[in-house]
Write a protein that holds these residues in place. Structure first.
Motif, short mmCIF file in Angstrom:
data_model
loop_
_atom_site.label_atom_id
_atom_site.label_comp_id
_atom_site.label_asym_id
_atom_site.label_seq_id
_atom_site.Cartn_x
_atom_site.Cartn_y
_atom_site.Cartn_z
N PHE A 148 -14.91 5.45 -4.47
CA PHE A 148 -13.92 4.68 -5.24
C PHE A 148 -12.77 5.58 -5.70
O PHE A 148 -11.59 5.23 -5.59
N LEU A 149 -13.13 6.78 -6.16
CA LEU A 149 -12.11 7.72 -6.63
C LEU A 149 -11.25 8.23 -5.48
O LEU A 149 -10.05 8.43 -5.61
N MET A 150 -11.91 8.42 -4.31
CA MET A 150 -11.15 8.86 -3.13
C MET A 150 -10.08 7.83 -2.78
O MET A 150 -8.95 8.16 -2.43
N GLN A 151 -10.50 6.55 -2.87
CA GLN A 151 -9.56 5.49 -2.49
C GLN A 151 -8.43 5.31 -3.51
O GLN A 151 -7.30 5.05 -3.16
N ASN A 152 -8.81 5.41 -4.79
CA ASN A 152 -7.85 5.03 -5.84
C ASN A 152 -7.18 6.19 -6.57
O ASN A 152 -6.37 5.96 -7.46
N GLY A 153 -7.55 7.41 -6.21
CA GLY A 153 -7.01 8.54 -6.98
C GLY A 153 -7.66 8.57 -8.35
O GLY A 153 -8.75 8.02 -8.53
N GLN A 154 -6.96 9.15 -9.34
CA GLN A 154 -7.59 9.24 -10.67
C GLN A 154 -7.73 7.84 -11.28
O GLN A 154 -6.92 6.97 -11.07
N CYS A 155 -8.84 7.66 -12.02
CA CYS A 155 -9.11 6.35 -12.60
C CYS A 155 -9.62 6.53 -14.01
O CYS A 155 -10.13 7.58 -14.38
#
Ligand code: ADP
Ligand code: ZN
Length: 740
Positions: A148-155
């Motif tokens: 999820f983080l790979m897809q969305n960058g920082q979250c």
């Protein structure tokens, strides 16, 4: 200068007007400064206070240690502390009261904290594919989170927890294994979150505007800064000059404050600043929540915005590298605060400019007599803009003599024949109309034709105003509401009459005479919700409304290109005020209201209905000739020893027992006048023009002098030495705007 201070002089919020000296323990010495908020032992407990001085010596032999410093840097800059001290002296209030005004309550009270959010970053992104191989089997939730983080960058942490259905413990473990890092980020409440603004770029200035801008820039670049009165007719492009002056400051990395009267804090005004400068602008207005206010203050204090636009209190924006203060509509009386400290923001702006050596622009189409007088005295520089942009004509004013009108008409009419014709013409051409009357409600008096009974509020010296749509009688002073009677409450006679005009009555008549027009009434009765003002203006602007009816709410600062007709229903109304500024206010109002029309391509007409067509104030307003008005006005002010020739100071004694109030006022009067300095004039004790308000009686003493600081000092000292009887309050108003 010692590098370590030993003693801090502190004020605390007790309204004692006293300072207290405390010893600075060594471990705090390097962090403390003037303006720091500190915690001190006081009485049996602790209190917060502000350091206003770091003296070398104290008059007291033994001092307690202060306990700690709140915040990591001073909350109030040294120049602002100096400004606070000046306000206390000038406006006769305690230093605590003045300094309190410098900080928003949310900041002062420390009740609100910065909102923080936890943000997750991936640590070694290149290693993630390998990590995923093992994790997918062992800890699939963690693997999902990494993907999820790979897809969305920082979250944000909450997002990851919610979307990946993962526990906080699992996240902690990912952090421990250095897959991710978690960071605290300050989250600002953004009052503009849902706004869309369209960026603008600087306009090419006309000759008058360029000259004005050069004058401002010359002052910004010179060692001795000026106060510039920018006197420009409505629609002459003053705002564009403000914008380009601010741009110059930004170029020099200087900050700017723009004060606007609260009433002008409409989206229209503030949007122009945000459209030009985006999120470098902070907008402070009364509808901000304490949290939003707190965040805006922090943004300013941390130098993250360079421009502040706001009402009165924006003047105290904690900028460190201030380059310019602009006071728009400088003549507006709403710059005067009507509770302690009773300061006039325009005048304090000039003082802040002086203390911080900053250029001040006072902009207006109708200068206050005070400011214009200052240009004549050489204290302020005068810059004028005489032309409207694109050479639009100033609207033509026409006077209608109501006495003649009534004589020629059968019945007494609210609308003269001329006004009706003009409105009809405008409606036919698809143009818009504004009708102005500075009084809300339906009728302003109820009287029994048989016994003479007049409906008056029992708590105030004030007639009830009849609000027809609600069938209520409302006291506009205290807000008391009673049911509207159908018969006389005294003699039961059905012959009661409502008289006197209000906006509600105008609205009803407009509906009768122009049944097909779409109308809207704007006054504080209809504009009760936060959004209703904005909403009303938007629909008027969009052309969904033909006739806008309103009180002073519609008179100022608005720009509607399609308005061609402005009707002033009853111009005499303001002239009757029992106030020496009545003439000035009427002039300003007429010119400002008139300035609402003909701002687009269409020429404007203003119809002024009056019983005194030859009143000198009306005559100069009709010609829109400020200088003629000023010359007359200043003569009488000088003759009568009124501002700006002299300063006024109003003492008001209030209480529920009229006799006690008067006798305390008399007692103070005797004492005051026995020792009063020579060049101070003092009126006898007089009942206030509104003797009773909310059940409290007011008696007054009005003083006048050319040396206000001497008088302020004398009065402040006097009232600290006098014991005030119970249930009586004394208020001191320096440079009062209301003599009620
Ligand atoms: P004021 O504040 O003096 O009443 P404004 O600043 O509202 O006047 O200007 C009136 C209108 O003229 C605004 O729509 C503004 O964008 C426009 N305007 C101002 N200066 C210029 C210019 N130099 N060229 C073209 N339009 C301008
Ligand atoms: Zn009342």
């Amino acid at each position: 200068m010692p590098t370590h201070y030993n003693i801090a002089r502190i004020i605390i919020n007790l309204s004692l007007d006293k300072t207290f000296d405390y010893n600075i323990p060594l471990h705090l010495a390097s962090n403390i400064d003037i303006g720091s908020m500190v915690k001190i032992p006081f009485g049996n407990g602790n209190r917060n206070g502000f350091v206003i001085d770091l003296p070398e010596k104290s008059d007291y032999p033994t001092l307690k240690d202060l306990e700690g410093i709140i915040g990591d840097k001073p909350m109030i800059s040294t120049p602002l502390i100096e400004l606070g001290k000046w306000m206390a002296d000038y406006y006769c209030c305690t230093r605590e009261q003045a300094i309190t005004a410098l900080l928003p309550a949310a900041v002062r009270g420390r009740l609100i904290k910065e909102k923080k959010r936890k943000i997750i970053h991936l640590k070694n992104e290149d290693d993630i594919p390998i990590i995923l191989q093992t994790l997918s089997k062992k800890a699939p939730k963690q693997a999902d989170a990494l993907k999820f983080l790979m897809q969305n960058g920082q979250c944000s942490l909450t997002d990851v927890v919610k979307k990946c259905k993962i526990s906080y413990t699992a996240i902690a473990s990912m952090e421990a294994k250095s897959y991710i890092s978690i960071e605290d980020v300050i989250e600002e409440r953004d009052p503009f979150a849902n706004d869309h603004i369209i960026p603008t770029s600087p306009l090419k200035l006309n000759t008058e505007q360029s000259n004005a801008l050069s004058e401002v820039i010359r002052s910004i670049n010179s060692d001795e800064k000026d106060v510039i009165l920018l006197f420009g007719v409505t629609g002459s492009g003053k705002t564009e000059i403000y914008l380009q002056s601010i741009a110059e400051c930004l170029k020099q990395n200087l900050e700017s404050i723009v004060l606007v009267p609260e009433i002008a804090l409409t989206p229209q005004t503030t949007e122009r600043f945000r459209s030009r400068f985006g999120d470098q602008v902070s907008v402070l207005h009364s509808h901000l929540s304490p949290g939003e206010r707190f965040d805006e203050w922090n943004k300013i204090n941390n130098g993250r915005v360079k421009i502040v636009v706001g009402a009165r209190s924006a003047l105290f924006a904690p900028f460190q590298k201030l380059g310019l203060i602009i006071v728009d509509e400088e003549h507006e009386t709403s710059y005067k605060q009507d509770n302690v400290p009773r300061y006039q923001a325009r005048d304090v702006a000039v003082m802040r400019g002086k203390i911080e050596n900053v250029t001040v622009i006072l902009g207006t189409a109708t200068p206050s007599v005070e400011s214009y007088h200052n240009t004549q005295q050489g204290k302020y520089n005068l810059v004028t803009l005489t032309q409207r942009i694109e050479e639009q004509q100033l609207p033509k004013m026409h006077i209608v003599d109501l006495a003649v009108e009534n004589a020629e008409n059968e019945r007494h009419q609210i609308f003269s024949r001329r006004l009706i014709t003009e409105v009809n013409d405008a409606l036919e051409n698809g143009e818009q109309i504004m009708l102005f009357l500075n009084r809300r409600g339906y009728a302003t008096q109820l009287q029994c034709m048989k016994c003479g009974y007049v409906g008056e509020c029992s708590e105030c010296t004030m007639n009830y105003t009849y609000h027809k749509s609600r069938s209520q009688m409302i006291c506009h002073l205290c807000g008391a509401v009673i049911k509207a009677p159908k018969k006389c409450p005294e003699c039961n006679d059905p012959g009661i009459r409502f008289s006197g005009l209000g906006t509600e009555k105008i609205e009803a008549s407009v509906r009768g005479i122009f049944p097909y027009a779409r109308t809207l009434r704007m006054d504080s009765d209809t504009m009760t919700k936060k959004e209703s003002y904005r909403h009303a203006l938007t629909s008027f602007r969009a052309g969904e409304i033909d006739i806008l009816i309103g009180t002073q709410m519609i008179a100022k600062g608005l720009h509607f290109p399609n308005v061609t007709v402005v009707g002033i229903i009853f111009a005499d109304q303001c002239l009757n005020l029992t106030d020496f500024r009545a003439g000035e206010r009427t002039f300003q109002l007429l010119v400002q209201v008139a300035g609402r029309s003909g701002r687009g391509d269409l020429p404007g007409r203003v119809i002024v209905q009056t019983y005194t067509p030859y009143h000198p104030i009306l005559m100069s307003a009709i010609d829109q000739d400020y200088v003629v008005f000023f010359e007359k006005e200043i003569k009488s002010r000088i003759q009568l020893q009124l501002p700006p020739k002299a300063h006024l100071l109003l003492l008001s004694f209030k209480g529920d027992n009229e006799e006690k109030v008067r006798s305390h006022a008399d007692y103070c009067f005797e004492l005051l006048t026995s020792k009063i300095p020579k060049d101070i004039n003092c009126s006898p004790v007089l009942p206030s023009p509104i003797l009773k308000k909310r059940g409290l009686y007011t008696y007054q003493i009005l003083m006048c002098t050319e040396k206000i600081m001497t008088l302020s000092k004398y009065i402040k000292l006097f009232f600290t030495s006098i014991k005030c009887p119970q249930k009586i309050t004394v208020t001191i108003d320096v440079d009062p705007y209301s003599l009620l």
